[in-house]
Design a protein around this motif. Structure first.
Motif, PDB file in Angstrom:
ATOM      1  N   LEU A   1      16.422  12.227  36.824  1.00 45.88           N
ATOM      2  CA  LEU A   1      15.719  13.455  36.425  1.00 45.88           C
ATOM      3  C   LEU A   1      15.611  14.426  37.593  1.00 45.88           C
ATOM      4  O   LEU A   1      15.841  15.627  37.445  1.00 45.88           O
ATOM      5  CB  LEU A   1      14.316  13.121  35.920  1.00 45.88           C
ATOM      6  N   LEU A   2      15.244  13.900  38.755  1.00 45.17           N
ATOM      7  CA  LEU A   2      15.114  14.748  39.941  1.00 45.17           C
ATOM      8  C   LEU A   2      16.454  15.368  40.325  1.00 45.17           C
ATOM      9  O   LEU A   2      16.525  16.546  40.684  1.00 45.17           O
ATOM     10  CB  LEU A   2      14.544  13.938  41.110  1.00 45.17           C
ATOM     11  N   GLU A   3      17.521  14.590  40.220  1.00 44.58           N
ATOM     12  CA  GLU A   3      18.847  15.109  40.560  1.00 44.58           C
ATOM     13  C   GLU A   3      19.261  16.222  39.594  1.00 44.58           C
ATOM     14  O   GLU A   3      19.755  17.275  40.012  1.00 44.58           O
ATOM     15  CB  GLU A   3      19.874  13.977  40.532  1.00 44.58           C
ATOM     16  N   LEU A   4      19.034  15.998  38.309  1.00 42.98           N
ATOM     17  CA  LEU A   4      19.389  17.017  37.317  1.00 42.98           C
ATOM     18  C   LEU A   4      18.530  18.274  37.471  1.00 42.98           C
ATOM     19  O   LEU A   4      19.023  19.395  37.345  1.00 42.98           O
ATOM     20  CB  LEU A   4      19.256  16.445  35.905  1.00 42.98           C
TER      21      LEU A   4
ATOM     22  N   GLU B   1      19.788  20.246  40.381  1.00 44.53           N
ATOM     23  CA  GLU B   1      20.992  21.008  40.020  1.00 44.53           C
ATOM     24  C   GLU B   1      20.626  22.273  39.255  1.00 44.53           C
ATOM     25  O   GLU B   1      21.215  23.329  39.474  1.00 44.53           O
ATOM     26  CB  GLU B   1      21.939  20.137  39.188  1.00 44.53           C
ATOM     27  N   ARG B   2      19.641  22.161  38.369  1.00 46.05           N
ATOM     28  CA  ARG B   2      19.207  23.337  37.599  1.00 46.05           C
ATOM     29  C   ARG B   2      18.649  24.424  38.516  1.00 46.05           C
ATOM     30  O   ARG B   2      18.945  25.596  38.347  1.00 46.05           O
ATOM     31  CB  ARG B   2      18.124  22.954  36.589  1.00 46.05           C
ATOM     32  N   TYR B   3      17.804  24.004  39.445  1.00 47.09           N
ATOM     33  CA  TYR B   3      17.182  24.976  40.341  1.00 47.09           C
ATOM     34  C   TYR B   3      18.135  25.432  41.439  1.00 47.09           C
ATOM     35  O   TYR B   3      18.355  26.621  41.637  1.00 47.09           O
ATOM     36  CB  TYR B   3      15.928  24.384  40.995  1.00 47.09           C
ATOM     37  N   ASN B   4      18.645  24.481  42.181  1.00 46.20           N
ATOM     38  CA  ASN B   4      19.420  24.806  43.373  1.00 46.20           C
ATOM     39  C   ASN B   4      20.792  25.381  43.047  1.00 46.20           C
ATOM     40  O   ASN B   4      21.367  26.097  43.854  1.00 46.20           O
ATOM     41  CB  ASN B   4      19.562  23.571  44.263  1.00 46.20           C
ATOM     42  N   GLY B   5      21.309  25.078  41.866  1.00 50.04           N
ATOM     43  CA  GLY B   5      22.630  25.562  41.505  1.00 50.04           C
ATOM     44  C   GLY B   5      22.621  26.880  40.756  1.00 50.04           C
ATOM     45  O   GLY B   5      23.670  27.379  40.356  1.00 50.04           O
TER      46      GLY B   5
ATOM     47  N   GLY C   1      14.045  31.371  40.969  1.00 54.41           N
ATOM     48  CA  GLY C   1      13.232  31.698  42.137  1.00 54.41           C
ATOM     49  C   GLY C   1      12.745  30.475  42.891  1.00 54.41           C
ATOM     50  O   GLY C   1      12.189  30.593  43.972  1.00 54.41           O
ATOM     51  N   LEU C   2      12.952  29.302  42.303  1.00 53.44           N
ATOM     52  CA  LEU C   2      12.468  28.068  42.913  1.00 53.44           C
ATOM     53  C   LEU C   2      13.619  27.135  43.241  1.00 53.44           C
ATOM     54  O   LEU C   2      14.691  27.223  42.648  1.00 53.44           O
ATOM     55  CB  LEU C   2      11.504  27.349  41.963  1.00 53.44           C
ATOM     56  N   ILE C   3      13.355  26.236  44.176  1.00 47.77           N
ATOM     57  CA  ILE C   3      14.286  25.153  44.489  1.00 47.77           C
ATOM     58  C   ILE C   3      13.488  23.855  44.523  1.00 47.77           C
ATOM     59  O   ILE C   3      12.261  23.869  44.624  1.00 47.77           O
ATOM     60  CB  ILE C   3      15.007  25.372  45.842  1.00 47.77           C
TER      61      ILE C   3
END
Length: 198
Positions: free
Chosen positions: A41-44, A47-51, A56-58
């Motif tokens: 879940l954290l990885e996905l 990816e949603r935020y950082n990619g 506005g968030l990471i």
């Protein structure tokens, strides 16, 4: 629960945790999922935020905990928000936090958390941004937590000459001394506001 519901819960938990962040152990316990599911879940979510450049968030991993943070690209706007003088009133959480710091200073965030029974990262950030509270050194020992104290702006805002002018605390044997402490503080705050309006 489906994956989107899990994302929603995870985001809520990360938001509520603030700067303290959450470990995978906390996530597995609260969300009742396995360690592998938490990591997935954290990885996905990462990816949603950082990619996504439009977000506005990471999602950051720091010292074994995960936390939401704002993107560096938006730092200029966040700085402006903090620097803009604000006449807005303090929230109940901020007032309670301020009362605890005023009466128990110097005090660490964790000590304030213990009195309030909830995390106080947000209220302390607000109080620091408004110039009512500042950090004054660190505790010796493991963690080296910041010590918070009130400022001269705090004294001015509440019409006090010194901390000795704070209302006296109720008897420590009273049913709820922390509540009495805050009630006295709020009474003094309201009196100060009424005098300003006259």
């Amino acid at each position: 629960m489906n994956r989107e519901e899990q994302f929603g819960i995870l985001e809520s938990l990360l938001f509520a945790a603030g700067d303290a962040g959450l470990s995978t152990e906390q996530l597995t316990e609260v969300m009742e999922i396995t360690h592998i599911e938490a990591l997935n879940l954290l990885e996905l979510l990462s990816e949603r935020y950082n990619g996504n450049a439009d977000r506005g968030l990471i999602l950051l991993e720091l010292a074994g905990t995960f936390q939401l943070a704002t993107k560096k690209a938006h730092a200029e706007y966040l700085r402006k928000l903090v620097e803009v003088p604000s006449n807005t009133v303090l929230s109940q959480a901020s007032l309670e936090t301020l009362a605890i710091i005023a009466y128990r200073q110097p005090v660490t965030r964790m000590e304030v958390d213990e009195v309030r029974g909830v995390q106080t990262d947000g209220p302390i950030r607000t109080l620091v941004a408004k110039g009512l509270v500042t950090d004054k050194g660190r505790v010796d020992g493991a963690g080296r937590a910041k010590l918070y104290v009130t400022t001269s702006e705090f004294l001015d805002a509440f019409g006090l000459n010194s901390l000795e002018d704070l209302p006296k605390l109720a008897d420590p044997e009273a049913d709820d001394p922390d509540q009495n402490e805050m009630d006295l503080f709020f009474d003094r705050f309201n009196q100060s506001k009424e005098q300003e309006e006259e």
